[in-house]
Structures are given as C-alpha cells and as structure tokens.
Design a protein around this motif. Sequence first.
Motif, PDB file in Angstrom:
ATOM      1  N   ALA A 115     -17.341   6.054  -3.028  1.00 19.70           N
ATOM      2  CA  ALA A 115     -16.995   5.598  -1.909  1.00 19.70           C
ATOM      3  C   ALA A 115     -15.447   5.014  -2.411  1.00 19.70           C
ATOM      4  O   ALA A 115     -15.304   4.466  -3.429  1.00 19.70           O
ATOM      5  N   LEU A 116     -14.417   5.004  -1.516  1.00 20.78           N
ATOM      6  CA  LEU A 116     -13.172   4.428  -1.940  1.00 20.78           C
ATOM      7  C   LEU A 116     -12.566   3.964  -0.708  1.00 20.78           C
ATOM      8  O   LEU A 116     -12.939   4.360   0.473  1.00 20.78           O
ATOM      9  N   PRO A 117     -11.849   2.757  -0.689  1.00 18.94           N
ATOM     10  CA  PRO A 117     -11.031   2.292   0.573  1.00 18.94           C
ATOM     11  C   PRO A 117      -9.978   3.076   0.788  1.00 18.94           C
ATOM     12  O   PRO A 117      -9.357   3.700  -0.205  1.00 18.94           O
ATOM     13  N   GLY A 118      -9.492   3.319   2.120  1.00 16.23           N
ATOM     14  CA  GLY A 118      -8.552   4.135   2.388  1.00 16.23           C
ATOM     15  C   GLY A 118      -7.677   3.358   3.390  1.00 16.23           C
ATOM     16  O   GLY A 118      -8.239   2.896   4.506  1.00 16.23           O
ATOM     17  N   LEU A 119      -6.154   3.631   3.517  1.00 15.52           N
ATOM     18  CA  LEU A 119      -5.417   2.854   4.340  1.00 15.52           C
ATOM     19  C   LEU A 119      -4.837   4.028   5.022  1.00 15.52           C
ATOM     20  O   LEU A 119      -3.740   4.724   4.273  1.00 15.52           O
ATOM     21  N   PRO A 120      -4.883   4.195   6.218  1.00 11.68           N
ATOM     22  CA  PRO A 120      -4.265   5.283   7.123  1.00 11.68           C
ATOM     23  C   PRO A 120      -2.662   5.287   6.814  1.00 11.68           C
ATOM     24  O   PRO A 120      -2.022   3.913   7.177  1.00 11.68           O
ATOM     25  N   LEU A 121      -2.318   6.368   6.682  1.00  9.13           N
ATOM     26  CA  LEU A 121      -0.744   6.487   6.527  1.00  9.13           C
ATOM     27  C   LEU A 121       0.076   6.521   7.732  1.00  9.13           C
ATOM     28  O   LEU A 121      -0.556   7.032   8.690  1.00  9.13           O
ATOM     29  N   THR A 122       1.205   5.801   7.899  1.00  8.70           N
ATOM     30  CA  THR A 122       1.775   5.606   9.198  1.00  8.70           C
ATOM     31  C   THR A 122       3.253   6.376   9.087  1.00  8.70           C
ATOM     32  O   THR A 122       3.609   6.836  10.261  1.00  8.70           O
ATOM     33  N   ASP A 123       3.641   6.696   7.977  1.00  9.11           N
ATOM     34  CA  ASP A 123       4.814   7.304   7.886  1.00  9.11           C
ATOM     35  C   ASP A 123       4.533   8.997   7.059  1.00  9.11           C
ATOM     36  O   ASP A 123       3.808   8.933   6.220  1.00  9.11           O
ATOM     37  N   ALA A 124       5.439   9.937   7.882  1.00 11.25           N
ATOM     38  CA  ALA A 124       5.130  11.048   6.977  1.00 11.25           C
ATOM     39  C   ALA A 124       5.559  11.131   5.339  1.00 11.25           C
ATOM     40  O   ALA A 124       6.221  10.214   5.106  1.00 11.25           O
ATOM     41  N   VAL A 125       5.109  11.837   4.728  1.00  8.23           N
ATOM     42  CA  VAL A 125       4.989  11.821   3.227  1.00  8.23           C
ATOM     43  C   VAL A 125       5.966  13.015   2.869  1.00  8.23           C
ATOM     44  O   VAL A 125       5.538  14.077   3.228  1.00  8.23           O
ATOM     45  N   LYS A 126       6.885  12.829   2.045  1.00  6.23           N
ATOM     46  CA  LYS A 126       8.008  13.710   1.435  1.00  6.23           C
ATOM     47  C   LYS A 126       7.482  14.067   0.164  1.00  6.23           C
ATOM     48  O   LYS A 126       7.464  13.081  -0.865  1.00  6.23           O
ATOM     49  N   LYS A 127       7.469  15.473  -0.388  1.00  3.16           N
ATOM     50  CA  LYS A 127       7.279  15.933  -1.668  1.00  3.16           C
ATOM     51  C   LYS A 127       8.853  15.741  -2.371  1.00  3.16           C
ATOM     52  O   LYS A 127       9.811  16.243  -1.722  1.00  3.16           O
ATOM     53  N   LEU A 128       8.945  15.056  -3.475  1.00  4.50           N
ATOM     54  CA  LEU A 128      10.260  15.011  -4.316  1.00  4.50           C
ATOM     55  C   LEU A 128      10.423  16.210  -5.072  1.00  4.50           C
ATOM     56  O   LEU A 128       9.351  16.513  -5.746  1.00  4.50           O
ATOM     57  N   VAL A 190     -17.978  12.243  -1.100  1.00  3.05           N
ATOM     58  CA  VAL A 190     -16.982  10.961  -1.291  1.00  3.05           C
ATOM     59  C   VAL A 190     -16.575  10.601   0.035  1.00  3.05           C
ATOM     60  O   VAL A 190     -15.978  11.243   0.763  1.00  3.05           O
ATOM     61  N   VAL A 191     -16.922   9.488   0.315  1.00  2.00           N
ATOM     62  CA  VAL A 191     -16.752   8.701   1.712  1.00  2.00           C
ATOM     63  C   VAL A 191     -15.441   7.838   1.607  1.00  2.00           C
ATOM     64  O   VAL A 191     -15.362   6.930   0.230  1.00  2.00           O
ATOM     65  N   VAL A 192     -14.720   7.818   2.745  1.00  4.54           N
ATOM     66  CA  VAL A 192     -13.693   6.660   2.882  1.00  4.54           C
ATOM     67  C   VAL A 192     -13.937   5.317   3.751  1.00  4.54           C
ATOM     68  O   VAL A 192     -14.645   5.629   4.903  1.00  4.54           O
ATOM     69  N   VAL A 193     -13.914   4.254   3.086  1.00  3.87           N
ATOM     70  CA  VAL A 193     -14.174   3.064   3.896  1.00  3.87           C
ATOM     71  C   VAL A 193     -12.756   2.563   4.436  1.00  3.87           C
ATOM     72  O   VAL A 193     -11.827   2.870   3.811  1.00  3.87           O
ATOM     73  N   PRO A 194     -12.660   1.598   5.481  1.00  2.00           N
ATOM     74  CA  PRO A 194     -11.490   1.098   5.854  1.00  2.00           C
ATOM     75  C   PRO A 194     -10.989   0.184   4.460  1.00  2.00           C
ATOM     76  O   PRO A 194     -11.634  -0.619   4.149  1.00  2.00           O
ATOM     77  N   GLY A 195      -9.651   0.423   4.282  1.00  2.00           N
ATOM     78  CA  GLY A 195      -8.834  -0.342   3.411  1.00  2.00           C
ATOM     79  C   GLY A 195      -8.184  -1.661   3.829  1.00  2.00           C
ATOM     80  O   GLY A 195      -8.570  -1.863   5.013  1.00  2.00           O
ATOM     81  N   GLU A 196      -7.588  -2.428   2.929  1.00  2.00           N
ATOM     82  CA  GLU A 196      -6.772  -3.467   3.584  1.00  2.00           C
ATOM     83  C   GLU A 196      -5.287  -3.418   3.264  1.00  2.00           C
ATOM     84  O   GLU A 196      -4.946  -3.288   2.177  1.00  2.00           O
ATOM     85  N   PRO A 197      -4.718  -3.742   4.454  1.00  2.00           N
ATOM     86  CA  PRO A 197      -3.300  -3.561   4.177  1.00  2.00           C
ATOM     87  C   PRO A 197      -2.614  -4.879   2.908  1.00  2.00           C
ATOM     88  O   PRO A 197      -1.677  -4.421   2.609  1.00  2.00           O
TER      89      PRO A 197
END
Length: 218
Positions: A115-128, A190-197
């Motif tokens: 299990a891991l904490p996950g924080l939802p992304l709010t911006d698009a992710v660009k590959k460099l 593998v589950v995702v639990v709410p992360g923390e900002p």
Amino acid sequence: MSVWGVVLAGGGGTRFGGLKQFAVLGGQTLLERVVDIAARSCDGVVVVLPAGHEWPGKGVQATGGSTRAESVRAGLAALPEDAEIVCITDAAHPLASPLLYDRVITAVRGGAAAALPGLPLTDAVKKLENDPVSGAEGILGLAGATTPAGGSVSAQMPMAFDLPTLRRAHEQIADAVEDSGMVAALGGRVVVVPGEPTNVHVTTPAELTVAQALLPLV
C-alpha cells in the motif's frame, strides 16, 4: 501482526548538496523526526545509514548499499524474525503524519500485498526530451509526450508491505525506482490510499524551506 519500520537514510544527498538526513527541521534532524513518527505506528524501527556513519538515536542500525534496492535489502535483513509487515519510508519525507502510516499499514493488514499514499495530479505531465541547443539558461529540455492528469497520482512515502512478499520481490528483481513496482511486477496487489498535500519530498534546500513553512500545519 508485528509491524516494523525501515527508514532509508543512506543516500549521499547529491541534489541537496550534503547529507540532508541530518539537516534540521523544527529543532530535529529530518532523520530524527521521521524515526519518531514511524515509531508511533511500528513495533520497532531499522535505520539504514551511509557507510561510515553512526547515529546516536533510537532504532536498530544497518549500513546502506550503493543502490536504493541494496539499502532496502540491508534494512530487511536487520528485521526480527517475527516481523510480518514492513513500513518503508525515508528521511526525505519528514512531514508524513502518523495517520498516513496507519493508512498504509491498515491496508496491508486487510490483505493487500503493498500500500502506498497517492496524491492525485492536477496538472498534465510532460515528458522531457533532450534539447539539441545546450546551455540555454533556465531551459530543462524539450517538451515531449503529454500524460493527462486524470487517473494518475504522485506516489508518496511511507509504503507498507507484506514482508514475505517484499522479500520475494527483492530476491527476483535486482533494482527498481521503488518497491511497490517490484511487488506489482510479480503480480502482487498494490493499493493506493489517500496521500497528504503537506507530505513534501525534501530533495533540495528549497524544499526544506517549504517543509519549514508547512511545519505548523501538520
């Protein structure tokens, strides 16, 4: 079920410019703070340190390796025989709350392999991509493929694991960016639990300044 923590603090702090695990935040080193918080949710803590370093704080101590995976394996080797769940974190996440540790541990107690904490992304992710025009001030690289933010999370620490499952993963996979990917590669749930900002990842002095500003909020 016996729960032990492994705190990874064996890195050289290249991006930070020194051993960030011993940098001070709110009157404690990052390492001291993380160990204190982990100890609230775990029956014991193993601290993985750089070669040649000792730490006067609490916890079982182990020496890290040349890669992250080697350091994790050193920590796992130092766990007692009765340990059943391991909670892996690092000194770079000093603001993770005790509640966050409890969330990932509870998920593994409930049957998840990890299990891991996950924080939802709010911006698009660009590959460099590499920029053929080198030396341009302030340019990181060329913008490559875009990944939409929806449905993706930023993986945080701490992560909790069923210990026998994690040991098997490390026996079969030499290295990986992080341990949950190793478990997932072997078919583990593998589950995702709410992360923390506020669970900032301290890798640079600027991020330590951010953590200092957030400290009153956690």
